[in-house]
Write a protein that holds these residues in place. Structure first.
Motif, mmCIF file in Angstrom:
data_model
loop_
_atom_site.group_PDB
_atom_site.id
_atom_site.type_symbol
_atom_site.label_atom_id
_atom_site.label_comp_id
_atom_site.label_asym_id
_atom_site.label_seq_id
_atom_site.Cartn_x
_atom_site.Cartn_y
_atom_site.Cartn_z
ATOM 1 N N ASP A 118 -2.053 -20.248 0.379
ATOM 2 C CA ASP A 118 -1.845 -19.232 1.411
ATOM 3 C C ASP A 118 -1.522 -17.869 0.798
ATOM 4 N N MET A 119 -0.579 -17.855 -0.132
ATOM 5 C CA MET A 119 -0.215 -16.592 -0.783
ATOM 6 C C MET A 119 -1.374 -16.060 -1.625
ATOM 7 N N HIS A 120 -2.090 -16.963 -2.263
ATOM 8 C CA HIS A 120 -3.216 -16.574 -3.119
ATOM 9 C C HIS A 120 -4.311 -15.874 -2.305
ATOM 10 N N GLU A 121 -4.680 -16.443 -1.166
ATOM 11 C CA GLU A 121 -5.722 -15.852 -0.313
ATOM 12 C C GLU A 121 -5.256 -14.526 0.305
ATOM 13 N N THR A 122 -4.020 -14.474 0.759
ATOM 14 C CA THR A 122 -3.505 -13.240 1.359
ATOM 15 C C THR A 122 -3.456 -12.122 0.324
ATOM 16 N N ALA A 123 -3.001 -12.432 -0.881
ATOM 17 C CA ALA A 123 -2.942 -11.425 -1.938
ATOM 18 C C ALA A 123 -4.346 -10.937 -2.311
ATOM 19 N N LEU B 133 -8.276 -6.549 -2.116
ATOM 20 C CA LEU B 133 -9.589 -5.995 -1.785
ATOM 21 C C LEU B 133 -9.474 -4.861 -0.764
ATOM 22 N N LEU B 134 -8.581 -5.002 0.206
ATOM 23 C CA LEU B 134 -8.380 -3.929 1.188
ATOM 24 C C LEU B 134 -7.790 -2.679 0.541
ATOM 25 N N HIS B 135 -6.968 -2.865 -0.477
ATOM 26 C CA HIS B 135 -6.384 -1.714 -1.164
ATOM 27 C C HIS B 135 -7.393 -1.027 -2.082
ATOM 28 N N LEU B 136 -8.377 -1.757 -2.540
ATOM 29 C CA LEU B 136 -9.387 -1.167 -3.429
ATOM 30 C C LEU B 136 -10.411 -0.308 -2.695
ATOM 31 N N ILE B 137 -10.619 -0.557 -1.409
ATOM 32 C CA ILE B 137 -11.633 0.185 -0.656
ATOM 33 C C ILE B 137 -11.427 1.696 -0.733
ATOM 34 N N PRO B 138 -10.224 2.228 -0.447
ATOM 35 C CA PRO B 138 -10.056 3.689 -0.545
ATOM 36 C C PRO B 138 -10.274 4.220 -1.963
ATOM 37 N N LEU B 139 -9.842 3.469 -2.969
ATOM 38 C CA LEU B 139 -10.021 3.915 -4.348
ATOM 39 C C LEU B 139 -11.503 3.992 -4.712
ATOM 40 N N VAL B 140 -12.255 2.969 -4.358
ATOM 41 C CA VAL B 140 -13.688 2.947 -4.674
ATOM 42 C C VAL B 140 -14.414 4.063 -3.917
ATOM 43 N N LEU B 141 -14.081 4.261 -2.647
ATOM 44 C CA LEU B 141 -14.722 5.332 -1.875
ATOM 45 C C LEU B 141 -14.429 6.710 -2.462
ATOM 46 N N THR B 142 -13.222 6.914 -2.896
ATOM 47 C CA THR B 142 -12.859 8.205 -3.492
ATOM 48 C C THR B 142 -13.624 8.441 -4.786
ATOM 49 N N ILE B 143 -13.710 7.439 -5.622
ATOM 50 C CA ILE B 143 -14.458 7.568 -6.885
ATOM 51 C C ILE B 143 -15.937 7.809 -6.614
ATOM 52 N N LEU B 144 -16.515 7.077 -5.661
ATOM 53 C CA LEU B 144 -17.922 7.284 -5.316
ATOM 54 C C LEU B 144 -18.165 8.691 -4.767
ATOM 55 N N THR B 145 -17.253 9.195 -3.963
ATOM 56 C CA THR B 145 -17.394 10.549 -3.423
ATOM 57 C C THR B 145 -17.393 11.582 -4.531
ATOM 58 N N ILE C 54 0.836 -1.206 0.000
ATOM 59 C CA ILE C 54 0.000 0.000 0.000
ATOM 60 C C ILE C 54 0.869 1.253 0.000
ATOM 61 N N ILE C 55 2.128 1.102 0.406
ATOM 62 C CA ILE C 55 3.065 2.230 0.417
ATOM 63 C C ILE C 55 3.620 2.498 -0.976
ATOM 64 N N PHE C 56 3.971 1.428 -1.725
ATOM 65 C CA PHE C 56 4.680 1.637 -2.983
ATOM 66 C C PHE C 56 3.903 1.228 -4.233
ATOM 67 N N ALA C 57 2.991 0.302 -4.156
ATOM 68 C CA ALA C 57 2.225 -0.113 -5.337
ATOM 69 C C ALA C 57 0.860 -0.637 -4.918
ATOM 70 N N PRO C 58 0.011 0.255 -4.419
ATOM 71 C CA PRO C 58 -1.277 -0.238 -3.930
ATOM 72 C C PRO C 58 -2.080 -0.910 -5.041
ATOM 73 N N PHE C 59 -2.679 -1.977 -4.697
ATOM 74 C CA PHE C 59 -3.539 -2.855 -5.484
ATOM 75 C C PHE C 59 -2.883 -3.442 -6.731
ATOM 76 N N ILE C 60 -1.726 -2.959 -7.171
ATOM 77 C CA ILE C 60 -1.048 -3.548 -8.332
ATOM 78 C C ILE C 60 -0.265 -4.793 -7.907
ATOM 79 N N PHE C 61 0.558 -4.666 -6.867
ATOM 80 C CA PHE C 61 1.365 -5.796 -6.400
ATOM 81 C C PHE C 61 0.496 -6.955 -5.915
ATOM 82 N N PRO C 62 -0.498 -6.713 -5.039
ATOM 83 C CA PRO C 62 -1.316 -7.854 -4.619
ATOM 84 C C PRO C 62 -2.078 -8.501 -5.775
ATOM 85 N N PHE C 63 -2.478 -7.694 -6.750
ATOM 86 C CA PHE C 63 -3.202 -8.245 -7.898
ATOM 87 C C PHE C 63 -2.306 -9.173 -8.705
ATOM 88 N N ILE C 64 -1.058 -8.767 -8.930
ATOM 89 C CA ILE C 64 -0.113 -9.605 -9.672
ATOM 90 C C ILE C 64 0.169 -10.896 -8.896
#
Length: 107
Positions: free
Chosen positions: A35-40, A45-57, A15-25
């Protein structure tokens, strides 16, 4: 420290250097490591929440501004929604850092 543990922590800490891009990859690449698949996926999804809220606002304030023609209502709504979005964004940022550090610290 295992490679899975580092990738899992980086999924949240990205979330500091590549939000939602790194976990998606990581989510796309690690279908054979559950384990890695579920954590990613969770980090993505946690990284998308701020983006979706900002767009909705932005959409809500824009529609309100276009339909009401009252700048006071639009301004008040903008301030209230921006404060709420900033609070949620900061909370999600801190929560992602917490989860990433928690993974690194636990044995």
């Amino acid at each position: 420290m295992s490679q899975n543990k580092i990738v899992n922590a980086l999924s949240y800490l990205s979330i500091i250097f590549a939000p939602f891009i790194f976990p998606f990859i990581v989510w796309l690449v690690t279908t054979d490591h559950q384990d890695m698949h579920e954590t990613a996926k969770n980090a993505f999804l946690l990284h998308l929440i701020p983006l979706v809220l900002t767009i909705l606002t932005i959409m809500i304030v824009s529609i309100t501004g276009l339909t009401t023609k009252n700048s006071q209502i639009t301004g008040i709504m903008l301030i209230i929604l921006l404060v709420l979005v900033v609070l949620v964004d900061v909370a999600m940022f801190i929560y992602n850092l917490y989860l990433g550090i928690k993974i690194l610290i636990t044995d």
